[in-house]
Design a protein around this motif. Sequence first.
Motif, mmCIF file in Angstrom:
data_model
loop_
_atom_site.group_PDB
_atom_site.id
_atom_site.type_symbol
_atom_site.label_atom_id
_atom_site.label_comp_id
_atom_site.label_asym_id
_atom_site.label_seq_id
_atom_site.Cartn_x
_atom_site.Cartn_y
_atom_site.Cartn_z
ATOM 1 N N VAL A 19 104.160 -79.955 -46.756
ATOM 2 C CA VAL A 19 105.344 -80.822 -46.801
ATOM 3 C C VAL A 19 104.890 -82.278 -46.928
ATOM 4 N N ARG A 20 103.907 -82.676 -46.130
ATOM 5 C CA ARG A 20 103.417 -84.054 -46.150
ATOM 6 C C ARG A 20 102.897 -84.440 -47.531
ATOM 7 N N LEU A 21 102.239 -83.493 -48.193
ATOM 8 C CA LEU A 21 101.668 -83.749 -49.521
ATOM 9 C C LEU A 21 102.694 -83.564 -50.640
ATOM 10 N N ASP A 22 103.920 -83.244 -50.272
ATOM 11 C CA ASP A 22 104.983 -82.989 -51.240
ATOM 12 C C ASP A 22 104.644 -81.797 -52.156
ATOM 13 N N LEU A 23 104.032 -80.780 -51.552
ATOM 14 C CA LEU A 23 103.723 -79.545 -52.269
ATOM 15 C C LEU A 23 104.725 -78.443 -51.931
ATOM 16 N N SER A 26 111.839 -76.364 -52.553
ATOM 17 C CA SER A 26 113.048 -75.842 -51.923
ATOM 18 C C SER A 26 113.660 -74.700 -52.727
ATOM 19 N N THR A 27 113.226 -74.534 -53.958
ATOM 20 C CA THR A 27 113.791 -73.500 -54.817
ATOM 21 C C THR A 27 112.948 -72.224 -54.737
ATOM 22 N N LEU A 28 113.576 -71.159 -54.287
ATOM 23 C CA LEU A 28 112.915 -69.869 -54.179
ATOM 24 C C LEU A 28 112.650 -69.310 -55.574
ATOM 25 N N PRO A 29 111.420 -68.843 -55.837
ATOM 26 C CA PRO A 29 111.157 -68.202 -57.132
ATOM 27 C C PRO A 29 112.001 -66.938 -57.295
ATOM 28 N N SER A 30 112.105 -66.470 -58.515
ATOM 29 C CA SER A 30 112.890 -65.260 -58.789
ATOM 30 C C SER A 30 112.300 -64.048 -58.079
ATOM 31 N N GLU A 31 113.120 -63.037 -57.902
ATOM 32 C CA GLU A 31 112.641 -61.790 -57.291
ATOM 33 C C GLU A 31 111.522 -61.172 -58.118
ATOM 34 N N GLU A 32 111.614 -61.290 -59.438
ATOM 35 C CA GLU A 32 110.574 -60.749 -60.323
ATOM 36 C C GLU A 32 109.249 -61.462 -60.076
ATOM 37 N N ALA A 33 109.295 -62.784 -59.936
ATOM 38 C CA ALA A 33 108.069 -63.548 -59.697
ATOM 39 C C ALA A 33 107.445 -63.163 -58.359
ATOM 40 N N THR A 46 102.484 -70.384 -58.726
ATOM 41 C CA THR A 46 101.350 -71.259 -58.457
ATOM 42 C C THR A 46 100.797 -70.881 -57.090
ATOM 43 N N PHE A 47 99.610 -71.342 -56.787
ATOM 44 C CA PHE A 47 99.026 -71.046 -55.479
ATOM 45 C C PHE A 47 99.907 -71.621 -54.365
ATOM 46 N N CYS A 48 100.437 -72.825 -54.565
ATOM 47 C CA CYS A 48 101.328 -73.435 -53.561
ATOM 48 C C CYS A 48 102.566 -72.574 -53.334
ATOM 49 N N GLN A 49 103.131 -72.077 -54.412
ATOM 50 C CA GLN A 49 104.313 -71.211 -54.278
ATOM 51 C C GLN A 49 103.952 -69.938 -53.528
ATOM 52 N N TRP A 50 102.797 -69.366 -53.819
ATOM 53 C CA TRP A 50 102.368 -68.150 -53.136
ATOM 54 C C TRP A 50 102.214 -68.405 -51.639
ATOM 55 N N LEU A 51 101.588 -69.540 -51.297
ATOM 56 C CA LEU A 51 101.452 -69.876 -49.875
ATOM 57 C C LEU A 51 102.817 -69.985 -49.208
ATOM 58 N N GLU A 52 103.694 -70.758 -49.845
ATOM 59 C CA GLU A 52 104.998 -71.043 -49.252
ATOM 60 C C GLU A 52 105.918 -69.832 -49.169
ATOM 61 N N PHE A 53 105.971 -69.054 -50.234
ATOM 62 C CA PHE A 53 106.982 -67.999 -50.327
ATOM 63 C C PHE A 53 106.463 -66.590 -50.048
ATOM 64 N N VAL A 54 105.151 -66.421 -49.997
ATOM 65 C CA VAL A 54 104.600 -65.089 -49.742
ATOM 66 C C VAL A 54 103.765 -65.081 -48.458
ATOM 67 N N LEU A 55 102.664 -65.824 -48.454
ATOM 68 C CA LEU A 55 101.734 -65.732 -47.325
ATOM 69 C C LEU A 55 102.328 -66.232 -46.009
ATOM 70 N N LEU A 56 102.808 -67.458 -45.987
ATOM 71 C CA LEU A 56 103.297 -68.013 -44.719
ATOM 72 C C LEU A 56 104.427 -67.175 -44.111
ATOM 73 N N PRO A 57 105.443 -66.784 -44.892
ATOM 74 C CA PRO A 57 106.498 -65.951 -44.282
ATOM 75 C C PRO A 57 105.997 -64.570 -43.827
#
Length: 105
Positions: A19-23, A26-33, A46-57
């Motif tokens: 969040v601090r780095l602005d990475l 707020s938009t969730l990727p598609s279910e297919e992605a 992207t790796f950032c999206q994977w961290l945010e939407f897959v790994l962390l949750p």
Amino acid sequence: MVQNDKVKALLEQINEEMVRLDLWQSTLPSEEALASTEPFCCDTLTFCQWLEFVLLPKMTMLIDSGLPLPQEFEIYPMAEESWQGAVKDVSHLLTLIKELDSQFN
């Protein structure tokens, strides 16, 4: 339980640093992605999206549900590769990810 506490704290710190780095997005990727079967969803996220939407949750859900954490875990090499040449200083984020890896290896 101590490992879970350390892992959860690291996950929260990674979240905060993104969040601090602005990475953080707020938009969730598609279910297919999100349904990609490739490691790190590298073909759809992207790796950032994977961290945010897959790994962390997923890791947070495992800890909160009292489920076992992975026995082996290594994402630092992918993080390092993904952010090679990054404009922003991601050194602290990389340190946090390396610490997360060390909890499993």
